[in-house]
Design an enzyme around this catalytic site. Structure first.
Site, PDB file in Angstrom:
ATOM      1  CE  LYS A 178       2.732 -17.625  -3.330  1.00  0.00           C
ATOM      2  NZ  LYS A 178       1.832 -18.781  -3.488  1.00  0.00           N
ATOM      3  CG  ASP A 188     -13.249  -7.916   3.344  1.00  0.00           C
ATOM      4  OD1 ASP A 188     -12.911  -7.215   4.327  1.00  0.00           O
ATOM      5  OD2 ASP A 188     -13.949  -7.475   2.401  1.00  0.00           O
ATOM      6  CG  ASP A 197      -0.908 -20.417  -1.785  1.00  0.00           C
ATOM      7  OD1 ASP A 197      -0.355 -20.537  -0.673  1.00  0.00           O
ATOM      8  OD2 ASP A 197      -0.398 -20.849  -2.840  1.00  0.00           O
ATOM      9  CG  ASP A 209      -7.775  -5.399   2.407  1.00  0.00           C
ATOM     10  OD1 ASP A 209      -8.701  -5.079   3.186  1.00  0.00           O
ATOM     11  OD2 ASP A 209      -7.821  -5.221   1.175  1.00  0.00           O
ATOM     12  CE1 TYR A 236      -3.144  -2.985   0.937  1.00  0.00           C
ATOM     13  CE2 TYR A 236      -4.500  -1.078   1.386  1.00  0.00           C
ATOM     14  CZ  TYR A 236      -4.389  -2.428   1.153  1.00  0.00           C
ATOM     15  OH  TYR A 236      -5.505  -3.208   1.134  1.00  0.00           O
TER      16      TYR A 236
HETATM   17  C1  IPM Z   1     -10.026  -1.892   4.710  1.00  0.00           C
HETATM   18  C2  IPM Z   1     -10.234  -1.335   3.322  1.00  0.00           C
HETATM   19  C3  IPM Z   1      -9.117  -0.394   2.952  1.00  0.00           C
HETATM   20  C4  IPM Z   1      -7.842  -1.223   2.888  1.00  0.00           C
HETATM   21  C5  IPM Z   1      -9.298   0.386   1.658  1.00  0.00           C
HETATM   22  C6  IPM Z   1     -10.608   1.111   1.608  1.00  0.00           C
HETATM   23  C7  IPM Z   1      -8.171   1.349   1.439  1.00  0.00           C
HETATM   24  O1  IPM Z   1     -10.403  -2.343   2.394  1.00  0.00           O
HETATM   25  O2  IPM Z   1      -9.926  -1.106   5.661  1.00  0.00           O
HETATM   26  O3  IPM Z   1      -9.992  -3.113   4.858  1.00  0.00           O
HETATM   27  O4  IPM Z   1      -7.567  -1.873   1.877  1.00  0.00           O
HETATM   28  O5  IPM Z   1      -7.107  -1.209   3.881  1.00  0.00           O
HETATM   29 MN    MN Z   2     -10.600  -4.309   3.318  1.00  0.00          MN
END
Ligand code: IPM
Ligand code: MN
Ligand code: NAD
Length: 366
Positions: free
Chosen positions: A187, A247, A219, A243, A141
């Site tokens: 990785k 999710d 993975d 990240d 990032y």
């Molecule tokens: C998160 C989001 C952010 C990230 C984006 C919106 C920049 O996906 O907080 O998980 O990737 O960190």
């Molecule tokens: Mn995210």
């Protein structure tokens, strides 16, 4: 206690879910005799529209003068074609970096009353209790060079030894307070940054002989998070892997709408925000689940203010509301009544107030 909280609602469902969290904080302040000075600031798309800057100076100043920050979410189709510097997400990355919030804690734990909403078999989902520790201020990032030309694009995955050491220390410290196991995800079969990461975990583990350590490739970890999620305690990983994995892990327990997070540094200052985004397609419709924002406020009380009892009380109220079968649209099963964002928040507030009445009855009885 007296604390200053900067609230940055942001875009999409951000304002709805942070409003719910602020209402909960007001009840907690009243019940536990605290004063929370709550001030609002702009970030993301809203800030671009008003100030042509996703993280305006005034917002930075507000956060500097506060004890913690509560954030909703940023982003939406309105700004998707903007140049990178004027994207809402840039504001979020900038605030994380500016305040050196290197440790992003994303807890994922099974809630019995939500197991019906999990896509996994109940016997698999019910075992889940993990903490994903995501490095938040480096990696892909932020690495340089990062550039784009007509013919090519570059992003760089850069980590220094110090950046890895401090997040790995954080993971080990957290594991000591939990089940005593760290899974470091990388990785290392391909990436140089991962090879360094793995070496540092191997060095660091000597300082924490009481902690069980395993390495996993990202993975296969993504696969095992679905087949055997109960095997994890603390997962520590770099920014981008964290990240994606968080999710993925979030849906195991029912909905992304219930996942809180804390982004902290070593001195207790922190930014608290749901794991989910601005969900623009449901913004303003009363469909958003405010649980993630409310539970993020609970994490703020616990991690930045040391208010463990107050945080536990919020968690208890949220769970009680789930137990009684009150759900927003993302969690309601077939035939179940669907509560709007406000109705569901009212139920949580009511649960907190009912407890407050029973506290005072106890007091007068004593
Ligand atoms: C998160 C989001 C952010 C990230 C984006 C919106 C920049 O996906 O907080 O998980 O990737 O960190
Ligand atoms: Mn995210
Ligand atoms: P998202 O998290 O906003 O939504 C993913 C899915 O989950 C959608 O179906 C959405 O309706 C649902 N959802 C999310 N939160 C919910 C809630 N509280 N209640 C009920 N349902 C919920 O991810 P996306 O759609 O990929 O991204 C939308 C925008 O949000 C993008 O601009 C993205 O950059 C941004 N984003 C911001 C953050 C953040 O501010 N921390 C995090 C992720 C994405």
């Amino acid at each position: 206690m007296e604390k200053r909280v900067a609230v940055l609602p942001g875009d999409g469902i951000g304002p709805e879910v942070t409003a719910a969290a602020v209402r909960v904080l007001e009840v907690i302040a009243r019940r536990f005799n605290h004063t929370f000075h709550i001030e609002f600031g702009a970030i993301g798309g809203e800030a671009i529209d008003k100030f042509n800057d996703p993280l305006p100076e005034d917002t930075i100043k507000l956060c500097e003068e506060s004890d913690a920050v509560l954030l909703g979410a940023v982003g939406g189709p309105k700004w998707d074609q903007n140049p990178s510097a004027l994207r809402p997400e840039k504001g979020l990355l900038a605030i994380r970096k500016k305040f050196d919030l290197f440790a992003n804690l994303r807890p994922v734990a099974a809630v019995p009353a939500l197991l019906h909403a999990s896509p996994l078999k109940e016997e698999v989902a019910k075992e889940v209790d993990m903490m994903i520790v995501r490095e938040l201020t480096s990696g892909l990032y932020f690495g340089q060079p990062s550039r784009r030309t007509e013919k090519s694009a570059v992003d760089s995955l850069v980590y220094t030894r110090e950046e890895i050491e401090r997040i790995v220390d954080k993971a080990f410290e957290l594991a000591r307070l939990r089940k005593g196991k760290v899974t470091s995800v990388d990785k290392a079969n391909v990436l140089e940054s991962s090879k360094l990461w793995r070496e540092i975990v191997e060095e660091k583990k000597k300082e924490y002989p009481d902690i069980e350590v395993e390495h996993a490739l990202v993975d296969s970890c993504a696969m095992k998070l679905i087949t055997n999620p109960g095997a994890y305690d603390v997962i520590v990983t770099e920014n981008m892997f964290g990240d994606i994995l968080s999710d993925e892990a979030s849906v195991i327990t029912g909905s992304l709408g219930v996942m809180p997070s804390a982004s902290v540094r070593s001195d207790g200052f922190g930014l608290y925000e749901p794991v989910h985004g601005s969900a623009p397609e449901i913004a303003g419709l009363g469909l958003a689940n405010p649980a993630a924002a409310i539970l993020s406020a609970a994490m703020m009380l616990k991690y930045s203010f040391g208010m463990e009892t107050e945080a536990a009380e919020i968690e208890r109220a949220v769970n009680a509301v789930f137990e009684e079968g009150s759900f927003t649209a993302d969690l309601a099963g077939p035939g179940q009544r669907v509560l709007s964002t406000k109705e569901w928040t009212d139920t949580v507030i009511n649960e907190l107030d009912v407890q407050s009445v029973s506290d005072s009855i106890m007091l007068s009885y004593v």
